[in-house]
Design a protein around this motif. Structure first.
Motif, PDB file in Angstrom:
ATOM      1  N   ILE A   4     -25.354   7.644 -25.389  1.00  0.00           N
ATOM      2  CA  ILE A   4     -26.227   7.051 -26.396  1.00  0.00           C
ATOM      3  C   ILE A   4     -27.625   7.651 -26.322  1.00  0.00           C
ATOM      4  O   ILE A   4     -28.268   7.912 -27.354  1.00  0.00           O
ATOM      5  N   CYS A   5     -28.098   7.887 -25.125  1.00  0.00           N
ATOM      6  CA  CYS A   5     -29.413   8.505 -24.927  1.00  0.00           C
ATOM      7  C   CYS A   5     -29.489   9.858 -25.632  1.00  0.00           C
ATOM      8  O   CYS A   5     -30.439  10.135 -26.381  1.00  0.00           O
ATOM      9  N   GLU A   6     -28.491  10.713 -25.407  1.00  0.00           N
ATOM     10  CA  GLU A   6     -28.500  12.031 -26.036  1.00  0.00           C
ATOM     11  C   GLU A   6     -28.241  11.940 -27.536  1.00  0.00           C
ATOM     12  O   GLU A   6     -28.720  12.780 -28.304  1.00  0.00           O
ATOM     13  N   SER A   7     -27.490  10.934 -27.949  1.00  0.00           N
ATOM     14  CA  SER A   7     -27.207  10.769 -29.376  1.00  0.00           C
ATOM     15  C   SER A   7     -28.457  10.372 -30.153  1.00  0.00           C
ATOM     16  O   SER A   7     -28.744  10.926 -31.215  1.00  0.00           O
ATOM     17  N   GLN A   8     -29.227   9.410 -29.616  1.00  0.00           N
ATOM     18  CA  GLN A   8     -30.417   8.929 -30.316  1.00  0.00           C
ATOM     19  C   GLN A   8     -31.678   9.707 -29.939  1.00  0.00           C
ATOM     20  O   GLN A   8     -32.762   9.429 -30.446  1.00  0.00           O
ATOM     21  N   LYS A   9     -31.540  10.654 -28.995  1.00  0.00           N
ATOM     22  CA  LYS A   9     -32.625  11.562 -28.590  1.00  0.00           C
ATOM     23  C   LYS A   9     -33.780  10.860 -27.888  1.00  0.00           C
ATOM     24  O   LYS A   9     -34.910  11.339 -27.913  1.00  0.00           O
ATOM     25  N   TYR A  10     -33.519   9.772 -27.217  1.00  0.00           N
ATOM     26  CA  TYR A  10     -34.537   9.147 -26.377  1.00  0.00           C
ATOM     27  C   TYR A  10     -33.879   8.091 -25.489  1.00  0.00           C
ATOM     28  O   TYR A  10     -32.775   7.605 -25.782  1.00  0.00           O
ATOM     29  N   ALA A  11     -34.558   7.777 -24.410  1.00  0.00           N
ATOM     30  CA  ALA A  11     -34.152   6.677 -23.540  1.00  0.00           C
ATOM     31  C   ALA A  11     -35.286   5.665 -23.507  1.00  0.00           C
ATOM     32  O   ALA A  11     -36.461   6.047 -23.497  1.00  0.00           O
ATOM     33  N   ASP A  12     -34.920   4.395 -23.489  1.00  0.00           N
ATOM     34  CA  ASP A  12     -35.916   3.327 -23.524  1.00  0.00           C
ATOM     35  C   ASP A  12     -35.570   2.292 -22.474  1.00  0.00           C
ATOM     36  O   ASP A  12     -34.391   2.040 -22.193  1.00  0.00           O
TER      37      ASP A  12
ATOM     38  N   ASN B  51     -40.424   4.778 -22.033  1.00  0.00           N
ATOM     39  CA  ASN B  51     -39.448   5.541 -22.815  1.00  0.00           C
ATOM     40  C   ASN B  51     -39.650   7.036 -22.595  1.00  0.00           C
ATOM     41  O   ASN B  51     -40.747   7.490 -22.270  1.00  0.00           O
ATOM     42  N   THR B  52     -38.555   7.772 -22.781  1.00  0.00           N
ATOM     43  CA  THR B  52     -38.578   9.228 -22.609  1.00  0.00           C
ATOM     44  C   THR B  52     -37.913   9.887 -23.811  1.00  0.00           C
ATOM     45  O   THR B  52     -36.690   9.773 -23.978  1.00  0.00           O
ATOM     46  N   PRO B  53     -38.668  10.568 -24.660  1.00  0.00           N
ATOM     47  CA  PRO B  53     -38.082  11.227 -25.834  1.00  0.00           C
ATOM     48  C   PRO B  53     -37.434  12.568 -25.475  1.00  0.00           C
ATOM     49  O   PRO B  53     -37.850  13.244 -24.533  1.00  0.00           O
ATOM     50  N   LEU B  54     -36.408  12.937 -26.249  1.00  0.00           N
ATOM     51  CA  LEU B  54     -35.707  14.209 -26.040  1.00  0.00           C
ATOM     52  C   LEU B  54     -35.812  15.093 -27.283  1.00  0.00           C
ATOM     53  O   LEU B  54     -34.952  15.961 -27.504  1.00  0.00           O
ATOM     54  N   LEU B  55     -36.828  14.878 -28.082  1.00  0.00           N
ATOM     55  CA  LEU B  55     -36.927  15.563 -29.372  1.00  0.00           C
ATOM     56  C   LEU B  55     -36.965  17.075 -29.233  1.00  0.00           C
ATOM     57  O   LEU B  55     -36.488  17.806 -30.110  1.00  0.00           O
ATOM     58  N   ALA B  56     -37.542  17.570 -28.149  1.00  0.00           N
ATOM     59  CA  ALA B  56     -37.667  19.024 -27.971  1.00  0.00           C
ATOM     60  C   ALA B  56     -36.572  19.600 -27.088  1.00  0.00           C
ATOM     61  O   ALA B  56     -36.610  20.784 -26.741  1.00  0.00           O
ATOM     62  N   SER B  57     -35.584  18.782 -26.723  1.00  0.00           N
ATOM     63  CA  SER B  57     -34.538  19.227 -25.795  1.00  0.00           C
ATOM     64  C   SER B  57     -33.180  19.287 -26.486  1.00  0.00           C
ATOM     65  O   SER B  57     -32.900  18.522 -27.415  1.00  0.00           O
ATOM     66  N   ASP B  58     -32.348  20.198 -26.027  1.00  0.00           N
ATOM     67  CA  ASP B  58     -30.971  20.282 -26.524  1.00  0.00           C
ATOM     68  C   ASP B  58     -30.116  19.203 -25.876  1.00  0.00           C
ATOM     69  O   ASP B  58     -30.314  18.854 -24.705  1.00  0.00           O
TER      70      ASP B  58
END
Length: 304
Positions: free
Chosen positions: A200-208, A109-116
């Motif tokens: 969906i990836c950008e909406s939920q702020k992560y890819a799995d 998984n790749t989180p996007l918590l710190a990314s716009d």
């Protein structure tokens, strides 16, 4: 409860783009393409990696769409060139994409918590909540996709594609290369699936790695629900554009049902069972309705 419903509508619209992709292969081409579960995750994985790398979120979503198109083209190659049955070709691509997606992300998984993302930017500009920004993006993207599909399937190649699903032998006798139409359909379908995966990836702020699991079931459920809605409103959902809109509406209804059931206390682990039940019920409604109408068409004496 209101926030949960807004979230369901947001998810329904974003997943509705994927449903439109499934609609192309399942309803127009009459192919059960199982690539969807893999290409959806591929779109999410590509989008996540690019966003984390500092690429513009919109560009990342377009890249996700392109990645989905490549996945569909692979399935199309297996089907049209190597003559592997479409359902088996989809399974082969889906299985291989599991490893490829792991390679893309380098982990599960790749989180996007710190990314716009597109959604955070809209929220920052307008001041709306994440769910509302999801609805705004979903409405815009779904409307653009429906309009583009309506235009494309009204062209000569689009009409040939639809005819391939209706009667492949007839359209081949008219000189149309059905291998080309199948390739186009599978590529276009999975491009929309990859686009939805990126959203969906950008909406939920992560890819799995498992984010696409069950995507085909959701797509089929939404399509069937949309068809049921169309039958409940006769004469209003007969055109091609209306059927596309009803597919997106079916996606929204599906996620609303899920949200309501979860709010009532259903275990999240039972959602796959609920999805199967929803599809079964949606498929049975037209059959039951037809039987009831048939019985009412006869008088008690057996005359029409």
């Amino acid at each position: 409860m209101l926030n949960a419903m807004l979230g369901a509508v947001s998810q329904g619209l974003l997943w509705g783009v994927m449903v439109l992709g499934v609609y192309i292969t399942f309803k127009l081409l009459d192919i059960a393409d199982l690539t969807v579960d893999g290409s959806f995750a591929t779109g999410g994985a590509v989008c996540a990696v690019l966003v984390v790398a500092g690429v513009d979120p919109l560009v990342a979503i377009l890249a996700a769409m392109a990645a989905g198109a490549v996945c569909g083209a692979v399935t199309g190659f297996l089907t049209t060139v190597l003559k592997i049955p479409a359902i088996l070709a989809g399974i082969l691509t889906q299985i291989s994409l599991w490893s490829i997606n792991l390679r893309i992300m380098g982990k599960s998984n790749t989180p996007l918590l710190a990314s716009d993302t597109v959604f955070t930017k809209i929220s920052a500009v307008t001041g709306v909540t994440a769910n509302v920004s999801g609805i705004i993006v979903g409405v815009i993207v779904a409307a653009l996709v429906v309009a583009a599909m309506y235009w494309f399937f009204g062209t000569e190649i689009g009409s040939a594609l639809r005819a391939t699903g209706n009667n492949e032998d007839m359209i081949r006798a008219l000189g149309v290369n059905t291998d080309v139409t199948k390739m186009i359909a599978l590529t276009l379908s999975n491009a929309l699936v990859g686009l939805s995966g990126g959203l969906i990836c950008e909406s939920q702020k992560y890819a799995d790695i498992g984010m696409g699991t069950g995507a085909i079931v959701i797509g089929l459920a939404a399509i069937v629900i949309g068809e049921v809605l169309g039958r409940l409103t006769p004469g209003k959902l007969g055109s091609f554009s209306s059927r596309l809109i009803s597919a997106v509406a079916g996606s929204i209804v599906y996620f609303l049902i899920r949200a309501i059931v979860l709010q009532l206390g259903m275990d999240a682990n039972d959602m796959k069972l609920l999805s199967a039940i929803i599809v079964a019920l949606a498929l049975s409604v037209p059959v039951v309705t037809e039987r009831v109408q048939r019985r009412r068409s006869y008088s008690k004496g057996g005359d029409l």
